[in-house]
Scaffold this motif. Structure first.
Motif, mmCIF file in Angstrom:
data_model
loop_
_atom_site.group_PDB
_atom_site.id
_atom_site.type_symbol
_atom_site.label_atom_id
_atom_site.label_comp_id
_atom_site.label_asym_id
_atom_site.label_seq_id
_atom_site.Cartn_x
_atom_site.Cartn_y
_atom_site.Cartn_z
ATOM 1 N N SER A 68 124.669 97.185 86.757
ATOM 2 C CA SER A 68 125.809 96.583 86.061
ATOM 3 C C SER A 68 127.070 96.821 86.889
ATOM 4 C CB SER A 68 125.968 97.175 84.653
ATOM 5 O OG SER A 68 126.170 98.581 84.725
ATOM 6 N N PRO A 69 128.021 95.900 86.832
ATOM 7 C CA PRO A 69 129.210 96.012 87.686
ATOM 8 C C PRO A 69 130.171 97.109 87.236
ATOM 9 C CG PRO A 69 129.428 94.141 86.220
ATOM 10 C CD PRO A 69 128.038 94.674 86.010
ATOM 11 N N THR A 70 130.831 97.743 88.218
ATOM 12 C CA THR A 70 131.904 98.699 87.954
ATOM 13 C C THR A 70 133.198 97.905 87.908
ATOM 14 O OG1 THR A 70 130.662 100.396 89.162
ATOM 15 C CG2 THR A 70 132.986 100.838 88.721
ATOM 16 N N LEU A 71 133.673 97.573 86.718
ATOM 17 C CA LEU A 71 134.781 96.637 86.559
ATOM 18 C C LEU A 71 136.077 97.147 87.175
ATOM 19 C CD1 LEU A 71 134.110 95.369 82.906
ATOM 20 C CD2 LEU A 71 133.459 94.329 85.093
ATOM 21 N N GLU A 72 136.298 98.468 87.117
ATOM 22 C CA GLU A 72 137.535 99.008 87.686
ATOM 23 C C GLU A 72 137.565 98.901 89.214
ATOM 24 O OE1 GLU A 72 134.865 102.566 86.592
ATOM 25 O OE2 GLU A 72 135.417 100.615 85.773
ATOM 26 N N LYS A 73 136.413 98.570 89.805
ATOM 27 C CA LYS A 73 136.355 98.390 91.262
ATOM 28 C C LYS A 73 136.143 96.918 91.628
ATOM 29 C CE LYS A 73 134.748 103.022 92.485
ATOM 30 N NZ LYS A 73 133.720 103.811 93.219
ATOM 31 N N THR A 86 129.165 73.330 95.052
ATOM 32 C CA THR A 86 130.390 73.664 94.339
ATOM 33 C C THR A 86 131.050 74.829 95.056
ATOM 34 O OG1 THR A 86 129.510 72.956 92.200
ATOM 35 C CG2 THR A 86 131.374 74.492 92.174
ATOM 36 N N VAL A 87 132.302 74.630 95.499
ATOM 37 C CA VAL A 87 133.028 75.676 96.208
ATOM 38 C C VAL A 87 133.881 76.441 95.212
ATOM 39 C CG1 VAL A 87 134.642 76.202 98.072
ATOM 40 C CG2 VAL A 87 133.079 74.266 98.299
ATOM 41 N N VAL A 88 133.652 77.759 95.165
ATOM 42 C CA VAL A 88 134.401 78.619 94.255
ATOM 43 C C VAL A 88 135.306 79.522 95.089
ATOM 44 C CG1 VAL A 88 134.274 80.351 92.438
ATOM 45 C CG2 VAL A 88 132.507 78.574 92.610
ATOM 46 N N ASN A 89 136.580 79.408 94.910
ATOM 47 C CA ASN A 89 137.550 80.219 95.639
ATOM 48 C C ASN A 89 137.729 81.551 94.928
ATOM 49 O OD1 ASN A 89 139.497 80.924 97.521
ATOM 50 N ND2 ASN A 89 141.164 80.095 96.272
ATOM 51 N N MET A 90 137.385 82.645 95.623
ATOM 52 C CA MET A 90 137.467 83.985 95.053
ATOM 53 C C MET A 90 138.813 84.600 95.448
ATOM 54 S SD MET A 90 134.232 84.416 93.847
ATOM 55 C CE MET A 90 133.781 86.133 93.899
ATOM 56 N N VAL A 91 139.629 84.904 94.450
ATOM 57 C CA VAL A 91 140.952 85.479 94.710
ATOM 58 C C VAL A 91 140.929 86.967 94.415
ATOM 59 C CG1 VAL A 91 142.140 83.323 94.232
ATOM 60 C CG2 VAL A 91 141.720 84.933 92.366
ATOM 61 N N GLY A 92 141.869 87.694 95.061
ATOM 62 C CA GLY A 92 141.924 89.133 94.916
ATOM 63 C C GLY A 92 142.307 89.589 93.528
ATOM 64 N N SER A 93 141.821 90.752 93.140
ATOM 65 C CA SER A 93 142.138 91.335 91.841
ATOM 66 C C SER A 93 143.409 92.178 91.933
ATOM 67 C CB SER A 93 140.973 92.209 91.362
ATOM 68 O OG SER A 93 140.802 93.315 92.248
ATOM 69 N N THR A 94 143.808 92.753 90.804
ATOM 70 C CA THR A 94 144.984 93.623 90.797
ATOM 71 C C THR A 94 144.746 94.848 91.667
ATOM 72 O OG1 THR A 94 145.489 92.903 88.524
ATOM 73 C CG2 THR A 94 146.569 94.916 89.305
ATOM 74 N N ALA A 95 143.501 95.356 91.701
ATOM 75 C CA ALA A 95 143.166 96.533 92.508
ATOM 76 C C ALA A 95 143.081 96.205 93.994
ATOM 77 C CB ALA A 95 141.843 97.139 92.030
#
Length: 228
Positions: A212-217, A122-131
């Motif tokens: 745990s992930p740093t969501l703002e980053k 399964t290919v998942v395309n990762m797109v850029g975030s607002t940051a």
């Protein structure tokens, strides 16, 4: 002419009036030297004998000059050979580097094609975030074996005390799939396995990762299925 004749006569008269009779032994020795052929021959120096040292000196100088020229020529050819050999080594090294780069690129394309063509992938395309709108990557997830592969497309190099971290979102909870450095784009990285994933995300964390992930980053994210 008269004056010249008078001068010559006066000079001859002066010589006769002031002539000195040489000693008897000098006269006899002079006559004997003229009449004795062996003495006469011993005093004769031929041109060949006179020129021989000069010829030898000339030959020696010529040989020395020729040796210097030969030495310089040998040095020049040695330098040219050394320079050309080094140039050839540099050319071969550069060619080998290009071949290695081309081979790596080809291997990347082959690996990507294998992943894309695998029916279990399964290919998942990762797109850029607002940051980080320019960040992008692809996740290749093998749903049969749970293997996860990540291909970074565009992610800036981070400071030495930071790393990127890949996450799988499973039933609303994040699971770390490992950290990585973006040293080169289009490199397929093997990440940790996961049997389930509703989405994938990439964040910037401290070196070694966080629990745990740093969501703002968050840099990029992509869903494995359409949202409900």
């Amino acid at each position: 002419m008269a004056e010249r004749k008078a001068f010559e006569d006066a000079l001859e008269k002066f010589a006769l009036q002031n002539a000195v009779v040489p000693p008897r032994q000098v006269k006899d020795g002079f006559l004997e030297a003229i009449q004795n052929s062996s003495i006469n021959q011993s005093k004769v120096i031929t041109m060949e004998q006179t020129n021989a040292p000069a010829q030898r000196n000339g030959s020696a100088r010529f040989m020395a000059a020729a040796s210097v020229v030969l030495l310089l020529a040998c040095g020049w050819f040695a330098y040219r050979y050394y320079t050309q050999a080094n140039d050839l080594k540099e050319s071969n090294r550069d060619l080998q580097t290009r071949l290695d780069s081309a081979e790596n690129t080809l291997n990347k394309i082959i690996d990507e094609q294998k992943l894309i063509k695998d029916p279990n992938i399964t290919v998942v395309n990762m797109v850029g975030s607002t940051a980080a709108p320019q960040s992008s990557a692809n996740v290749f997830w093998d749903t049969a074996s749970a293997s996860v592969f990540l291909m970074v497309k565009n992610m800036p190099k981070l400071p030495s005390d930071q790393q990127y971290q890949l996450w799988a979102l499973i039933d609303g909870a994040p699971k770390s799939l490992g950290v990585f450095d973006s040293l080169q784009n289009n490199v397929v990285l093997r990440m940790d396995n996961t049997k389930k994933a509703d989405a994938f995300a990439i964040t910037i964390e401290k070196k070694g990762g966080n629990p745990s992930p740093t969501l703002e980053k968050m840099q990029s994210s992509g869903r494995t299925k359409a949202p409900l």
